[in-house]
Design a protein around this motif. Sequence first.
Motif: not given
Length: 355
Positions: A157-158, A148-152, A120-124, A215-218
């Motif tokens: 950084k977090r 939570q959701c973190y991108e790029n 659903r989130e297209q998460a890595d 390397l992760a984007k999400k």
Amino acid sequence: MGCKEMMESAISKPLVSIIVPVYNVERYIKRCVDSLQGQTLQNIEIILVDDGSKDNSGCLCDEFAQQDPRIHVIHKQNAGQGLARNDGLNIAKGRYVLFIDSDDFIEPDTCEKLSDRMEREQADLCSFGYQIETPQGELFYRAQLKEQCYENEAIRKRFVLHFFGDSADDEEMRGVSACMTMFRRSVIETGKICFRSEREYFSEDTIFNLDFCLLAKKAVIDPGCYYHYCQNEASFSHAYRPDRFHLTEVLANVLKEYAGRYGIEKETQERIRRMVWVSLMECVKQEVRRIGEVPRKTVKKQIESYCGSELVKDAVNGLDAGKFGTAQRIFLWAVKGQRTEAVILLAWLRNRKGL
């Protein structure tokens, strides 16, 4: 599609690969495998890597495989958990990967809920909740995570901060085990990411996670508590290791190197110091348990070398004692002042209380 066709599809194109290193766990392996076979998501493969077990674990793995075509077994010479996971990755076919320790188990809906979230989130990657249980099955600790959701850059950084150690100001994430995360396998393949040997690097999971997050984007966090981490005093992580402190020094240097690569040296400084502090306490407690097996003066000399190291001096002088509880503040006072007898007494008391 009939039941037989569905099973054949699940075997040939699994959505989730579950990799389980197995070593001398004949008491626990059935509980673990039962929790995997009982997943509400049928479209999985279970890869059991027998890492040269000396008990009946390897035979049990073969029996499980005979009963369930989704189970694959690898038998190999003992080389450690990290390298066993790599062997599992080499044959994994799933879009997503879960790592489970063979003396632990997961909730029945783990694969379904997490893979749905990933899709659903297209998460890595998706980190999730867990609880630690005593050998008697009693609850010891339960992680309280927020969705939570973190991108790029937010990942770098977090999100990654907790991999560098705990923070007194951040209760959101605890633990760095790869078992508490579902990973997208294509990222692992593209980055040629693999586990180091825990015999050379303390907390090989941390290094794997940090390599992956480069390397992760999400990345997402699921607050659900899916993983049951069962304390086992005979496990590799709990056993006495004469090189434990040396490996702590190696890990501290590795973390500082990764902090530089991520550009978060300042944000991770206190976390690394707390990691050193926690590891020091464990080293000292393990040495104190040896009194009686080895001369007390031998233990005292070893503890003095720990407390007098430059790594520990930097950690204890930089830590904010105001964020510690009373017992840890006293322990810190003893270590800081090189009061070895007091350190031994405090470690003995913590061992007695099971802390």
